[in-house]
Each structure stands twice: as C-alpha cells, then as structure tokens.
Design a protein around this motif. Structure first.
Motif, PDB file in Angstrom:
ATOM      1  N   TYR A 286       0.837  -1.205   0.000  1.00 38.81           N
ATOM      2  CA  TYR A 286       0.000   0.000   0.000  1.00 38.81           C
ATOM      3  C   TYR A 286       0.867   1.248   0.000  1.00 38.81           C
ATOM      4  CZ  TYR A 286      -3.291   3.491   1.736  1.00 38.81           C
ATOM      5  OH  TYR A 286      -4.066   4.614   1.889  1.00 38.81           O
TER       6      TYR A 286
ATOM      7  N   LYS B 209     -14.824  -5.071   1.920  1.00 35.67           N
ATOM      8  CA  LYS B 209     -14.646  -3.630   2.058  1.00 35.67           C
ATOM      9  C   LYS B 209     -13.240  -3.273   1.603  1.00 35.67           C
ATOM     10  CE  LYS B 209     -17.868  -2.325   5.738  1.00 35.67           C
ATOM     11  NZ  LYS B 209     -18.022  -1.637   7.045  1.00 35.67           N
ATOM     12  N   GLY B 210     -13.176  -2.414   0.593  1.00 35.76           N
ATOM     13  CA  GLY B 210     -11.887  -1.980   0.061  1.00 35.76           C
ATOM     14  C   GLY B 210     -11.612  -2.628  -1.278  1.00 35.76           C
ATOM     15  N   THR B 211     -11.480  -1.813  -2.328  1.00 29.07           N
ATOM     16  CA  THR B 211     -11.275  -2.352  -3.674  1.00 29.07           C
ATOM     17  C   THR B 211      -9.987  -1.836  -4.297  1.00 29.07           C
ATOM     18  OG1 THR B 211     -12.662  -0.576  -4.598  1.00 29.07           O
ATOM     19  CG2 THR B 211     -13.751  -2.667  -4.088  1.00 29.07           C
ATOM     20  N   GLY B 212      -9.004  -1.498  -3.443  1.00 30.45           N
ATOM     21  CA  GLY B 212      -7.685  -1.122  -3.923  1.00 30.45           C
ATOM     22  C   GLY B 212      -6.853  -2.353  -4.227  1.00 30.45           C
TER      23      GLY B 212
ATOM     24  N   GLY C 269      -7.546  -5.519  -2.079  1.00 30.65           N
ATOM     25  CA  GLY C 269      -8.936  -5.902  -2.312  1.00 30.65           C
ATOM     26  C   GLY C 269      -9.115  -6.578  -3.662  1.00 30.65           C
TER      27      GLY C 269
ATOM     28  N   ASP D 258     -16.676   0.289  -1.463  1.00 29.56           N
ATOM     29  CA  ASP D 258     -15.557   1.205  -1.307  1.00 29.56           C
ATOM     30  C   ASP D 258     -16.105   2.625  -1.362  1.00 29.56           C
ATOM     31  OD1 ASP D 258     -13.086   2.860  -1.990  1.00 29.56           O
ATOM     32  OD2 ASP D 258     -12.190   0.860  -1.957  1.00 29.56           O
TER      33      ASP D 258
ATOM     34  N   SER E 223     -13.340   3.126  -8.105  1.00 28.73           N
ATOM     35  CA  SER E 223     -12.551   1.940  -7.801  1.00 28.73           C
ATOM     36  C   SER E 223     -13.415   0.691  -7.745  1.00 28.73           C
ATOM     37  CB  SER E 223     -11.820   2.135  -6.464  1.00 28.73           C
ATOM     38  OG  SER E 223     -11.147   0.965  -6.066  1.00 28.73           O
ATOM     39  N   GLN E 224     -14.553   0.782  -7.059  1.00 34.79           N
ATOM     40  CA  GLN E 224     -15.403  -0.408  -6.953  1.00 34.79           C
ATOM     41  C   GLN E 224     -16.040  -0.758  -8.288  1.00 34.79           C
ATOM     42  OE1 GLN E 224     -18.385   0.183  -3.934  1.00 34.79           O
ATOM     43  NE2 GLN E 224     -19.538   1.678  -5.126  1.00 34.79           N
TER      44      GLN E 224
ATOM     45  N   ASN F  24     -11.957  -7.490   5.252  1.00 42.09           N
ATOM     46  CA  ASN F  24     -11.458  -6.117   5.319  1.00 42.09           C
ATOM     47  C   ASN F  24     -10.214  -5.997   4.464  1.00 42.09           C
ATOM     48  OD1 ASN F  24     -10.948  -3.412   6.032  1.00 42.09           O
ATOM     49  ND2 ASN F  24      -9.454  -4.118   7.552  1.00 42.09           N
TER      50      ASN F  24
ATOM     51  N   THR G   7      -9.228  -2.765   3.633  1.00 43.12           N
ATOM     52  CA  THR G   7      -8.891  -1.353   3.819  1.00 43.12           C
ATOM     53  C   THR G   7      -7.777  -1.255   4.856  1.00 43.12           C
ATOM     54  OG1 THR G   7     -10.275  -0.808   5.742  1.00 43.12           O
ATOM     55  CG2 THR G   7     -11.380  -0.935   3.587  1.00 43.12           C
TER      56      THR G   7
ATOM     57  N   SER H 130     -13.159  -2.024  11.073  1.00 38.63           N
ATOM     58  CA  SER H 130     -13.606  -1.905   9.682  1.00 38.63           C
ATOM     59  C   SER H 130     -15.043  -2.376   9.506  1.00 38.63           C
ATOM     60  CB  SER H 130     -12.671  -2.700   8.763  1.00 38.63           C
ATOM     61  OG  SER H 130     -12.523  -4.024   9.231  1.00 38.63           O
TER      62      SER H 130
END
Length: 274
Positions: free
Chosen positions: A64, A126-129, A132, A151, A156-157, A191, A193, A204
């Motif tokens: 990240y 949760k979180g699509t980076g 994810g 997200d 992103s999502q 999670n 994120t 989260s």
C-alpha cells in the motif's frame, strides 16, 4: 541477494525477518531493505524501481498504496488471472521487470487452511484497492457464490466489478445504505482497507454488521488481532488473520525471487521463533 519492500507505513513489517530467515535456511545471503516512501504518481514509482534495479536489487515487494500503480510498470506479468490490475511482487532479471501477485494465491491458501473443503459462499469485501483486488480474484478462483464490493471511492469499486465480471465472476457493488443488511446476509466478511492498522486504528466492520456469517478475514496484520477480528471472534466467526496472508504471499514471493521451493513450516518457525 538484495531484496526490499516499497510502500508507506511499513516500519513494523515482518518482511525483512521472513526473507532473511529463509535466506539462511536455504543457503543464501539475503538483505532486505524497507523503502517507506511518499511517491506522488506512477512516474515517480517507475523512477524508484529503475534506481533500485540499477543498484542490483533482485526483487521487491510492493505494498500500500502502490500495488495498482505497479500493474502498468512491468514488462511481463505472471500468475495474474485476468485483469487483476495490481501487483505485489517484482523480479529484476536481465533488464526485464516481471510482476506477479502473491496476495491472490496467498489468500487462497490461507482460506483453504481455515475452511478446508468449504466454498467461500457469499462474501462482502470492504476496500477495492490493491489488496482488495487480489482477494476478490482469489475468491473468484475459489468459486465464491457471490462477491459484494464496497468502497468509498465509487470509481474503484466499479472498475473492480467490471474486471471481475469480465472473468465470469458473480459480483455486484453495494450502496452505502445497504452495507449493514448485505454484510449480515453474507457467509464471509473481508477487510481490505487500512482500517485496523496500528497507524489507522478502528473497526472496519461495526457490531451491527457482525452476526450470522461463517468466517472473517482481515488483510491487516499489524496488529494481528484487529478490532474487526476481535468483534468477529465474539460473534462466533472462524478467523483468518492477515498474518496467514502475509506468510503465504511472502513464501511465494521468496520462491519467485530465488526459484527455491519453501516449506511453509520452515517459514512459520522463523516468524514465531525469532
């Protein structure tokens, strides 16, 4: 062999311990450096990678927030199903930069260890980076019944949704006002994120979102027992910690760097005993 990690907020990473330990066990002299950097764009990341390649680095882990940016910076991608769009392992060889995503396969191994023979079912992410995306494609490979994406960044999502559907995965996005009901109706919670990391504490998933699921996974591993996992444990869910993902992605990264097949028990012993 010179290895390293590029990311932000990585000072408590266990990667140096893991890779130097594995080097000793398999007869290699390994150094592993942390590059905790704020890079504004993909061009800055590309310049950093070029410098490290010139300095003789054999391989790098990427974390990240640079995994998505790394996708377009390599000459070749391996073991990345479909348009995964994120990389966490880079190898320098003969002027070529090769990338792979051991988060994806590492998650799959961690899931199978925790839930042997069981389909992931309906899963809320949760979180699509970067991480994810890797977990979502891992769930697709595990033939999850349905993958629900949430997200705060709508673009992103939506992009991850399109990429998953292009590979035949059953997926949909969740609106903010539907999060609680959707989470409560799922078999697994993920999670992906930074929430729960020691630098960004918090839960989260709220208490209202917990209950009725079968399993929970948190990509954060510093600390291992995040607030989310503590709540999930209290709700009776089977836990898959970020440590398990870290272990398996690290093993597969070391194998990519060295060509050596790693015994997971050896890797685990190095992290627990040192």
């Amino acid at each position: 062999m010179k290895l390293g990690l590029v990311g932000q907020r990585i000072q408590q990473s266990l990667s140096p311990r893991l890779h130097t330990w594995l080097g000793r066990q398999y007869g290699l002299e390994v150094t592993y450096e942390l590059f905790d950097l704020v890079l504004d764009n993909a061009e800055d990341l590309a310049a950093q990678l070029h410098r490290l390649g010139e300095q003789g680095y054999r391989g790098l882990n990427i974390t990240y927030p640079y995994k998505v940016k790394a996708w377009d910076l390599v000459h070749e991608r391996r073991q990345t199903p479909g348009p995964m769009g994120a990389l966490n392992t880079l190898v320098f060889e003969s002027g070529t930069l090769t990338g792979s995503n051991t988060d994806c396969t590492g998650f799959s191994r961690a899931y199978r260890d925790a839930q042997p023979g069981l389909n992931p079912g309906r899963v809320f992410i949760k979180g699509t980076g970067g991480v994810g995306r890797a977990i979502a494609f891992g769930l697709s490979a595990l033939e999850a019944e349905h993958i629900y994406l949430y997200d705060e960044h709508a673009a992103s999502q939506q992009q991850l949704l399109a990429d998953l559907q292009a590979c035949g995965a059953r997926a949909s996005v969740v609106a903010a006002d539907q999060v609680v009901d959707c989470a409560r109706g799922c078999d697994g919670l993920v999670n992906a994120t930074p929430v729960g990391h020691y630098t960004t504490p918090g839960a989260s998933f709220s208490a209202a979102e917990l209950g009725g699921q079968r399993w929970a996974f948190d990509a954060v591993y510093t600390p291992v027992m995040t607030e989310f996992l503590q709540g999930a444990e209290g709700a009776g869910l089977t836990l898959i910690t970020g440590f398990e993902l870290f272990l398996y992605q690290g093993i597969e990264a070391f194998e990519s760097f060295t060509g050596i097949r790693v015994d997971p028990a050896v890797a685990r012993r190095g992290l627990h005993d040192n």
